[in-house]
Design a protein around this motif. Sequence first.
Motif, PDB file in Angstrom:
ATOM      1  N   PHE A 254      45.291  54.415  27.082  1.00 25.04           N
ATOM      2  CA  PHE A 254      44.164  55.145  27.713  1.00 25.04           C
ATOM      3  C   PHE A 254      44.656  56.306  28.576  1.00 25.04           C
ATOM      4  N   ASN A 255      45.986  56.316  28.825  1.00 23.46           N
ATOM      5  CA  ASN A 255      46.565  57.311  29.746  1.00 23.46           C
ATOM      6  C   ASN A 255      45.898  57.234  31.117  1.00 23.46           C
ATOM      7  N   LYS A 256      45.664  56.032  31.563  1.00 22.80           N
ATOM      8  CA  LYS A 256      45.123  55.800  32.908  1.00 22.80           C
ATOM      9  C   LYS A 256      45.464  54.363  33.304  1.00 22.80           C
ATOM     10  N   THR A 257      45.389  54.111  34.634  1.00 19.72           N
ATOM     11  CA  THR A 257      45.721  52.745  35.093  1.00 19.72           C
ATOM     12  C   THR A 257      44.429  51.956  35.321  1.00 19.72           C
ATOM     13  N   ALA A 258      44.592  50.627  35.350  1.00 17.12           N
ATOM     14  CA  ALA A 258      43.447  49.754  35.630  1.00 17.12           C
ATOM     15  C   ALA A 258      42.972  50.029  37.053  1.00 17.12           C
ATOM     16  N   TYR A 259      41.639  50.002  37.278  1.00 21.67           N
ATOM     17  CA  TYR A 259      41.155  50.319  38.632  1.00 21.67           C
ATOM     18  C   TYR A 259      41.027  49.056  39.493  1.00 21.67           C
ATOM     19  N   LYS A 260      41.173  47.914  38.824  1.00 20.64           N
ATOM     20  CA  LYS A 260      41.002  46.677  39.632  1.00 20.64           C
ATOM     21  C   LYS A 260      41.629  45.510  38.887  1.00 20.64           C
ATOM     22  N   GLU A 261      42.194  44.566  39.645  1.00 20.29           N
ATOM     23  CA  GLU A 261      42.635  43.298  39.068  1.00 20.29           C
ATOM     24  C   GLU A 261      41.985  42.202  39.927  1.00 20.29           C
ATOM     25  N   GLU A 262      41.393  41.220  39.304  1.00 19.97           N
ATOM     26  CA  GLU A 262      40.648  40.199  40.066  1.00 19.97           C
ATOM     27  C   GLU A 262      40.713  38.857  39.357  1.00 19.97           C
ATOM     28  N   ALA A 263      41.060  37.809  40.140  1.00 19.10           N
ATOM     29  CA  ALA A 263      41.048  36.452  39.580  1.00 19.10           C
ATOM     30  C   ALA A 263      39.647  35.871  39.785  1.00 19.10           C
TER      31      ALA A 263
END
Length: 139
Positions: A26-35
């Motif tokens: 996607f040429n972008k980073t994830a905006y959030k990581e959540e368990a």
Amino acid sequence: MMLKVEHIGIAVREMEKSKDLFSKLFNKTAYKEEAVESEGVITSFFQMGETKIELLEASNDNSPIAKFIQKKGEGIHHIAYEVEDIELEMERLKNEGFTLINDKPKKGADNKMVCFLHPKDTNGVLIELCQEIRTIDAE
Ligand SMILES: CC[C@H](C(=O)O)C(=O)SCCNC(=O)CCNC(=O)[C@H](O)C(C)(C)COP(=O)(O)OP(=O)(O)OC[C@H]1O[C@@H](n2cnc3c(N)ncnc32)[C@H](O)[C@@H]1OP(=O)(O)O
Ligand SMILES: [Co+2]
């Protein structure tokens, strides 16, 4: 009423590896990581225009993601639709004969209340409904 495809869920074995792969793609980073403990998942979200890609890794062996990957391998797991009023939509769909997997909305990731429809009634596609938790609802 279903407003839009809110996210597409992808089951992955190793979150870090898949995050790198999709960041490259996607040429972008994830905006959030959540368990989400209650679901036995760790999620990562990529914003893709109006919709999102949600990567899902199992956080325990009883997780639906663990069972899915064991049975079908990695891949598209579900399609989530944004709804205005999740309880109204659940009632409508139940009356239409769809099987609700959870009979009450439950807390999902990304500040949403969610519910799932059984894939046996939806041509083999697991469907998730999500409604944004508005502060007024949270009070
Ligand atoms: C909520 C946090 C986050 C968010 O966005 O906020 C998430 O999205 S969490 C996502 C993970 N949570 C869930 O998926 C909850 C809903 N899923 C379930 O309750 C189960 O996975 C269920 C009921 C769909 C299947 O569980 P079961 O124990 O019955 O597993 P089986 O392998 O026996 O499956 C029965 C039958 O369904 C088919 N199946 C299972 N998963 C999927 C799927 N993702 N897509 C399509 N089909 C699916 C499976 O192949 C079996 O079919 P059969 O023809 O009998 O082989
Ligand atoms: Co989801």
